[in-house]
Enzyme design. Sequence first.
Site, PDB file in Angstrom:
ATOM      1  N   GLU A  93       0.806  -1.211   0.000  1.00  0.00           N
ATOM      2  CA  GLU A  93       0.000   0.000   0.000  1.00  0.00           C
ATOM      3  C   GLU A  93       0.846   1.270   0.000  1.00  0.00           C
ATOM      4  OE1 GLU A  93      -3.091   0.361  -0.410  1.00  0.00           O
ATOM      5  OE2 GLU A  93      -3.988  -1.590  -0.008  1.00  0.00           O
ATOM      6  N   GLU A 124       7.487 -21.956   8.407  1.00  0.00           N
ATOM      7  CA  GLU A 124       7.677 -21.069   9.556  1.00  0.00           C
ATOM      8  C   GLU A 124       8.569 -21.683  10.619  1.00  0.00           C
ATOM      9  OE1 GLU A 124       4.364 -21.435  12.894  1.00  0.00           O
ATOM     10  OE2 GLU A 124       3.516 -20.690  11.022  1.00  0.00           O
TER      11      GLU A 124
END
Length: 311
Positions: A93, A124
Site C-alpha cells: 500500500e 515457519e
Amino acid sequence: MTTNAQDTLLQQLEGMSSEARNPKSGDIDLLSSLEIVQRINTEDQTVAKSLVSCLPDVAAVADRIVEAFSKGGRLVYLGAGTSGRLGILDAVECPPTYSVPSSQVVALIAGGNGAVYKAVEGAEDNPALAVEDLQQIQLHADDILVGIAASGRTPYVLGGLAYARSIGCFTAAISCNANAPVLNAADIGICAVVGPEVVTGSTRMKAGTAQKLLLNMLTTTAMIRSGKVYQNLMVDLHASNEKLVARAVRIVMQATECSTQVARDALKAADMSAKLAILHILSGQPITDCRRQLTQQQGFIRKALQPESKL
C-alpha cells in the site's frame, strides 16, 4: 516433529495469552448469528485500548524507520502466516499512497509468495529459510527489520532477527504475548497483549487486528515524518488510475481552497504531483522554483513555504 519437540511447543502454547480460552465466548457455538457478531465486536473493541501501553515503543521504531529512509535504507517486514500476509498488505500500500519505490518497504513471508495464498507446510519452523530470504534481498545495516509474530516464538522470525542483528541491522519485533522470545531477540519489542481470542487460538482475529493497527502506525508515522503528508493530506499519492486522479484534484483543492479547474491546471503543470501543485498555488512561484524548493526542503511543503522557519 519429535515427541520432545511437541511437548516443548505444547508448554510454550500453554503460557501464551493468545492461546488461552476466552471465558466470554465459551457458549459461542450456541448463539445466533447476531449474537455471535455482537460477541466478536465486543472483544474487538478491546484491541485498540490494548495498544496504549506500547505506543512509546511504536514511536521509537517509527523514528528509526525515518532514519533508515533518510540514509536510503529500507523497512523490511518478516513474518509467517497471517503475520506475514499483514506485512505484505502494509508494504504494497505504500507506493500508491506515498509514491515511494516498491523497494523502500519490503515484506517477506515464510514459504515465499505462494504462502500468501496457501500455507506452505513447515516453512515457519525453519530459521535458516529466513536467513536465505534476507540474503536474497541483500539486507544491510542501513535497513530496519521488523519481525511480526503473534505467538512471539516463530522460528522463521527468530532466525531472521538473529541474522539481521549479526550484520548490524536495527531490529524490532511485534508480538501479542508478553515475554515472547521475539521481543528479547530484537532491539525494540512491541508487545500488544490482546488476550484470548473468541475462537481459541485463531490469532487472525484480535491479534491480527492489533498487528494491522501497529503496522499502520509505523508506516504512516514514518511517511508523515518524511514529508509525505501536508496538514492531514496524502500529498505524495501516485495518481495511477481515475479514482486517484480525482483524489489528487480534491487534495489540491482541500489544501489550497482553489477551484476544480485551478487544481486540474496546476496538476497538469506539475506532472500530476499534488505536492508540487499545492506549493505552486500557495506560493505563487513557478513550477521549476517550487520543485527546487521541495528538493531543498526534503519534500516538506511547510518548510518550502517558510524556508527560514524551524518547522
